[in-house]
Design a protein around this motif. Structure first.
Motif, PDB file in Angstrom:
ATOM      1  N   MET A 516       0.839  -1.187   0.000  1.00 35.64           N
ATOM      2  CA  MET A 516       0.000   0.000   0.000  1.00 35.64           C
ATOM      3  C   MET A 516       0.880   1.245   0.000  1.00 35.64           C
ATOM      4  SD  MET A 516      -2.880   1.330   2.733  1.00 35.64           S
ATOM      5  CE  MET A 516      -4.106   0.156   2.168  1.00 35.64           C
ATOM      6  N   VAL A 517       0.579   2.161  -0.890  1.00 37.41           N
ATOM      7  CA  VAL A 517       1.233   3.465  -0.949  1.00 37.41           C
ATOM      8  C   VAL A 517       0.164   4.504  -0.644  1.00 37.41           C
ATOM      9  CG1 VAL A 517       2.530   5.089  -2.372  1.00 37.41           C
ATOM     10  CG2 VAL A 517       2.867   2.632  -2.674  1.00 37.41           C
ATOM     11  N   ARG A 518       0.293   5.182   0.485  1.00 37.48           N
ATOM     12  CA  ARG A 518      -0.732   6.146   0.873  1.00 37.48           C
ATOM     13  C   ARG A 518      -0.085   7.452   1.309  1.00 37.48           C
ATOM     14  NH1 ARG A 518      -1.885   6.381   6.342  1.00 37.48           N
ATOM     15  NH2 ARG A 518      -4.032   6.924   5.868  1.00 37.48           N
ATOM     16  N   HIS A 519      -0.717   8.552   0.890  1.00 35.07           N
ATOM     17  CA  HIS A 519      -0.237   9.897   1.221  1.00 35.07           C
ATOM     18  C   HIS A 519       1.256  10.033   0.921  1.00 35.07           C
ATOM     19  CE1 HIS A 519      -3.934  11.452   3.005  1.00 35.07           C
ATOM     20  NE2 HIS A 519      -4.084  10.276   3.591  1.00 35.07           N
ATOM     21  N   SER A 520       1.670   9.501  -0.223  1.00 36.81           N
ATOM     22  CA  SER A 520       3.084   9.531  -0.592  1.00 36.81           C
ATOM     23  C   SER A 520       3.231  10.004  -2.025  1.00 36.81           C
ATOM     24  CB  SER A 520       3.722   8.147  -0.417  1.00 36.81           C
ATOM     25  OG  SER A 520       3.689   7.733   0.930  1.00 36.81           O
ATOM     26  N   THR A 521       4.476  10.334  -2.377  1.00 38.67           N
ATOM     27  CA  THR A 521       4.807  10.752  -3.736  1.00 38.67           C
ATOM     28  C   THR A 521       5.967   9.928  -4.241  1.00 38.67           C
ATOM     29  OG1 THR A 521       4.042  13.035  -3.417  1.00 38.67           O
ATOM     30  CG2 THR A 521       5.603  12.642  -5.194  1.00 38.67           C
TER      31      THR A 521
END
Length: 771
Positions: A516-521
């Motif tokens: 999961m990639v969340r609130h990331s760039t």
């Protein structure tokens, strides 16, 4: 607040509790985990008792607008004659979190609470900015434009505050022309400020309300980027090395506070400049105290500069506001040139800081996505071990935290304890971590690599090794493994995800991990040039290599998502994207696709997102309220559906429902047919006319963005000139794309309606978007 679930059990006499404990027979169950039966029964009853008590308590709270639940707000508003303006199409239960979030925007609690106070101030110009803030949540100012009209004044009553001709020697006034703070005189513009076609601003009955839609975020004590291609004395405020405009930290309005300081506007070079005069002559220029200093919009630190031992911020007297478009000549000794428009810093050529530069500034974006120093929820599995990483912590690097986690697992194995150990590696500062990362997660384990709340660290991957890849790799070696990346900015390389089949061998029924990639760039194009152009536009941000791992992307900004497989497997993997941007850096490049086939063997699920580039996948399970700014190709059209999306003409997709430009083209052709039949005499519509109308309509409905490059504050923001079929084309009449949940059409409609209600008589208030 709910009480203990054992509250009823604790009220029992001790004799009953003692006998209940004796019912746990040795040998039948594990005494360390078993619970007496009567206690378990009373826990179930107590849980329902707590719910009833909480509901009774909430009934009292619902009597007040400050404490009531969101669904109660319109009922309290009805008691004082408050009428909601925007009627939306409800698509889910009113108690759901998404419905309550929409309710807070459509019927703002603050607007209801201030209704009586606003009615008492009705007709005053000072009410309009407060009204805009409470109704839409946007900072605003109001300008009585009729005061700026050029008129011949009576010499017996001269009004010096009225508009006047421009003084070409007044650079600050010239810098404000056509902006919200313009104080120059204009001739009468007979066009109405509320016109739906060509709008005017300077009419006799007009009041202009300027609103700022971009929200500002602080960047606190972060490393500035040295632009080595220009020289060791040249820096940018942004750590990625690209130009970024600096914004004002808005202050509360009050006596002595300039209007420019009360809104999150861009900082101009003229506004940042303060001129020091001596004997009527200009002695020097320095940074304005309104913008520079600790607790202000901009602060710069350079340790051991200009002399060894200096630790505090550079004083504003040493700052020279300058235009550094060409990086300009270096400033004199002991001075620093700063350009707030481009976000650049230049030190003297022979006096550059050898210990690096730290900066605090404010940038802007449309929503809280892609990471930043904003509030975001944090959670971890029960029993997880938290390893904190930071400059002031025992663990200085992410690799050190991974090694500590591995040692703890080995220690558990040596003690014959269950060695499935979930971990949270939390970065507690805004540092830049330049280290190679290779993470391996075993069966059943969960690893979170996250930033602490209101922190935004950077992981910068460099070219360390010449004989193998330098990407950030994640490998899952068994069932149920899970990796979460939260609140990070990853630049320099992409993310490579492997499963147990990293070497090409995998069981058919293997249940792989979830990443999961969340609130990331994950920076599109890996790194940026000064003008925000990507350095490696063809490189992917995420590669799924020989794995059926589920990739989830939430509230993030990523580049190309690439699926690499040696062979087509029976069960495809999954990619789920919600409230995010997938940017291939060009609409002609692949945003979601395969490295070795026409379509990625993947099931794609996307909601409320913007995809810049081509999408070529096996199946689109569901696409909802999404903009596909590139041709879309699906191998299996019989599975899945697309609803309330924009899909370019010529795309191959599953069944569509109310998608654009299909809906607009169908409506235009029906209108063309109706007019042809109503003509006297009736005429036939030729195929050439239908084709021309179809092409014009498709071009009209195509989404327009204010910015299409990552790094720009207006990145993926729909332009005002964009067709309403897109800006209000979602299933709940909000805009399509990543900023759907901002509900900007509803905010704007509420604001215009409330302005009509509270504007002084015989006057019109027009809404103008400053950002």
């Amino acid at each position: 607040m709910s009480q203990s679930i054992d509250r009823l059990y604790e009220l029992l006499p001790a004799i009953y509790r003692s006998r209940d404990a004796e019912l746990v027979t040795e040998g039948d169950v594990d005494e360390s985990t078993a619970s007496p039966p009567l206690r378990e029964l009373l826990r179930v009853i107590a849980e329902q008792v707590n719910l009833v008590e909480d509901d009774i308590t909430q009934l009292y709270e619902n009597l007040f607008i400050e404490t009531c639940e969101p669904w109660v707000v319109p009922y309290i508003g009805d008691l004082i004659g408050y009428r909601p303006v925007y009627q939306y199409r409800a698509s889910e239960d009113v108690r759901s979190p998404r419905a309550q979030a929409r309710e807070r925007i459509v019927i703002p609690r603050r607007d209801v609470a201030d209704t009586i106070a606003y009615r008492r101030r009705k007709g005053t110009a000072s009410l309009l900015p407060d009204l805009a803030r409470s109704v839409s949540g946007w900072p605003a100012i109001s300008v009585e434009t009729y005061r700026l009209l050029a008129a011949t004044q009576s010499m017996q009553h001269v009004r010096l505050d009225r508009g006047r001709t421009r003084d070409l020697r007044d650079g600050r006034s010239m810098n404000r022309v056509d902006g919200p703070f313009d104080d120059s005189a204009y001739t009468v513009d007979v066009r109405r400020s509320v016109s739906t076609r060509t709008r005017g601003r300077h009419n006799i009955p007009d009041v202009a309300v300027f609103v700022w839609r971009l929200r500002t975020d602080s960047v606190t004590y972060k490393a500035a980027c040295c632009v080595e291609g220009v020289g060791p004395q040249s820096f940018t405020f942004d750590v990625l090395g690209h130009d970024t405009p600096l914004f004002t930290l808005a202050q509360p309005a009050g006596p002595g506070v300039a209007p420019e300081l009360t809104v999150p506007d861009r900082i101009t070079r003229r506004a940042f400049e303060e001129r020091v005069m001596k004997n009527g002559r200009l002695e020097r220029t320095q940074a304005s105290a309104d913008y520079y200093g600790e607790g202000k919009s901009i602060t710069i630190w350079a340790h051991d500069w200009p002399k060894k031992g200096d630790r505090g911020p550079i004083p504003r007297e040493a700052i020279i506001p300058a235009d550094l478009s060409e990086w300009g000549p270096p400033p004199p000794r002991n001075r620093v040139a700063v350009d707030p428009v481009l976000g650049r810093i230049v030190f003297p050529a022979n006096q550059w800081p050898k210990s690096g530069v730290r900066v605090t500034y404010h940038d802007a974006f449309s929503a809280d996505i892609g990471g930043g120093e904003y509030q975001r929820p944090l959670s971890e599995p029960r029993g997880s071990h938290i390893y904190q990483v930071g400059a002031d912590r025992p663990l200085k690097t992410i690799r050190a935290a991974l090694e500590a986690w591995a040692k703890d697992k080995e220690a558990r194995k040596a003690q014959s304890e269950p060695f499935v150990l979930s971990a949270v590696i939390e970065i507690v500062d805004n540092g830049v971590y330049t280290e190679p990362l290779n993470i391996t997660v075993e069966a059943g384990e969960t690893l979170q690599l996250r930033a602490a709340n209101r922190k935004f660290p950077v992981i910068r991957l460099l070219d360390y090794m010449a004989d193998r890849p330098d990407a950030f790799s994640i490998t899952a070696t068994g069932k149920g493994a899970r990796v979460v990346l939260d609140g990070l900015l990853i630049a320099g390389r992409g993310l490579q995800i492997y499963g147990p089949d990293r070497d090409g061998e995998c069981e058919t029924n293997a249940d792989l991990c979830e990443v999961m990639v969340r609130h990331s760039t994950l920076v599109p194009g890996w790194m940026l040039e000064c003008d925000c152009e990507p350095k490696r536009p063809n490189e992917p941000s995420v590669e799924l290599i020989n794995t059926r791992t589920t990739l989830r992307i939430e509230h993030s900004i990523v580049g190309t998502l690439l699926v690499v497989a040696d062979e087509v497997r029976e069960e495809p993997g999954r990619i789920v994207v919600t409230d995010s941007i997938v940017d291939a850096t060009s609409c002609d490049r692949v945003a979601v696709g395969s490295a070795n086939g026409p379509a990625a063997h993947i099931v794609f699920h996307v909601e409320r997102s913007t995809v810049l580039g081509r999408t070529c996948v096996h199946v689109i399970e569901l696409a909802e309220n999404t903009i596909f700014q590139g041709e879309t190709f699906v191998a299996h059209r019989q599975i899945g559906c697309m609803r309330f999306c924009y899909v370019p003409p010529g795309s191959r997709t599953p069944k569509r429902f109310h998608c654009e430009p299909d809906t607009a083209i169908a409506a235009a052709l029906d209108e063309q047919k109706r007019r042809a039949e109503e003509a006297n005499p009736p005429v036939a519509v030729t195929l050439e006319e239908k084709a021309a109308l179809t092409e014009r309509t498709a071009h009209r409905v195509e989404p327009e963005f204010n910015g299409s490059r990552y790094g720009s504050p207006r990145y993926c923001q729909l332009a005002i000139t964009c067709d309403p079929a897109v800006t209000a084309g979602a299933d709940d009449e909000s805009e399509m794309g990543v900023f759907h949940d901002l509900y900007q059409p509803q905010r704007a409609a509420n604001l215009r309606a409330r302005l009509d209600e509270y504007t002084p008589a015989h006057m019109e208030a027009g809404v103008f978007f400053a950002t």
